[in-house]
Design an enzyme around this catalytic site. Sequence first.
Site, PDB file in Angstrom:
ATOM      1  N   LYS A 128       1.023  -1.324   0.168  1.00 10.14           N
ATOM      2  CA  LYS A 128       0.147   0.015   0.064  1.00 10.14           C
ATOM      3  C   LYS A 128       0.673   1.409   0.288  1.00 10.14           C
ATOM      4  CE  LYS A 128      -4.408   1.288   0.009  1.00 10.14           C
ATOM      5  NZ  LYS A 128      -5.508   0.567  -0.406  1.00 10.14           N
ATOM      6  N   ASP A 168      -7.328   4.502  -5.025  1.00 13.48           N
ATOM      7  CA  ASP A 168      -7.379   4.093  -3.286  1.00 13.48           C
ATOM      8  C   ASP A 168      -8.320   5.433  -3.342  1.00 13.48           C
ATOM      9  OD1 ASP A 168      -8.043   2.291  -0.734  1.00 13.48           O
ATOM     10  OD2 ASP A 168      -7.167   4.145   0.064  1.00 13.48           O
TER      11      ASP A 168
END
Length: 447
Positions: A128, A168
Amino acid sequence: MKSSKELTKILDLLKARYPAEPEFHQAVAEVLTSIWPFVRSNPKYQAARIVERLIEPERAILFRVAWMDRHGAVQVNRGYRVQMNSAIGPYKGGLRFHPTVTLGTLKFLAFEQVLKNALTTLPLGGAKGGSDFDPKGKSEEEVMRFCQAFMSELHRHLGDDVDVPGGDIGVGTREIGYLFGQYRRLTTEFSGSFTGKGLYWGGSRIREEATGYGLIYFVEEMLRTRGNSINKKVIAISGSGNVAQYAAERAIAVGAKVITLSDSDGFIHDPDGVNEEKLAFVKELKNIRRGRIKEFAQKFKCDYHPGKRPWGVKCQIALPCATQNELDGRDADSLLRHGCICVAEGANMPCTHDAISTFVDRRILFGPGKAANAGGVSVGGLEMTQNSMGLQWTRDDVDRRLREIMRAIHSQCVRFGEQKGFVNYVVGANIAGFRKVAEAMLEQGVV
Ligand code: NDP
């Protein structure tokens, strides 16, 4: 669930080592507590210290992002990429641009991503990344300049077989376009080292819809285990971004009534239900004009509750689709009081530990994010497959595969989470994801 001394020791050490990362502690504690009996029944995992290795990122990259705003002033942001685990495939996971982003937030998201990606049935490791940059209120040029500055550093750590980011919070098709453009310029190659790309340049059909649609497919599977269906159910959704919009779209398409949406300023309550026309307004408002959700209430004459979250309304299904820790124990009590029978996490870790315990103790259907919102990364994986084959599948093809994957994820949750007639999806998802990664790590030796 009772935790043992060894588990307490691991969690205490984690806190002592990284005291400023509470969300990471929360995610690790939640997962380890639920899988601990399984870990203890497999001494090979403890001997190889799989758990200790799993909670330490393989690599965390931190960098300065300096860029010039529209007034000619120099801005300095922080950029990150946490490459958590690559035992089952190249790193894969989104980028988040939001002022609250810290290394700790990204470590929690990367850790969850490892287990989620393992559940998808695809060969994907977990990562991430992102920045504390806030795209809100920025001009198009500023967003482009920031993305280019961000990619000037990150590009050296990416690649089809190395690390493949996607979107995201705050990173949608627009940002991915600017990021990929700069990546292509710097590397002089056109490769599938990003997902969420535009349809004309290597993107997959259904990628934009995937997380929201997948969430509804998962909810349908959960309801089916109790002989129930989503048709005519009243649904409360939080958020109004990518996940919320497509969860609402799919829910409406299968006959449910969506009565709430929100953003970080408040929520709208529309008892008549958000129909296709109203949803088209939300998409234009949020994706193009980048306005606030209260405009929905003004246009369609319904209630707007500033500074509040939608969990006090009467609904049968609740889908938190905004951000972490947005539904706490009190919200959970309120949902149950109002007859809620199913909660599924569209966002990552939107429910607090107390909320999850309440849902599980009361034996309602509770779908944790790593299972319920895995549709996005799954179609990201399918985008990588299409890129490497040089093909673009049809909408029906991708949608069919997405459904199959969500069904397979659901089956794994049932297989590992069945507890005397009740499916504990938290335990099921965590054990199924952990087991796959742990076995791969064992077979690959101490690295
Ligand atoms: P978007 O940026 O498209 O939308 C985020 C939504 O959540 C917006 O409505 C935003 O409101 C709201 N929001 C963000 N931060 C907060 C906050 N601190 N408090 C209240 N509301 C907030 O993001 P996505 O829809 O892509 O992501 C939403 C969630 O889903 C995240 O947890 C993400 O990690 C998760 N997720 C996303 C996937 C994807 O494919 N996009 C895949 C799997 C999970 P505002 O406009 O006011 O900021």
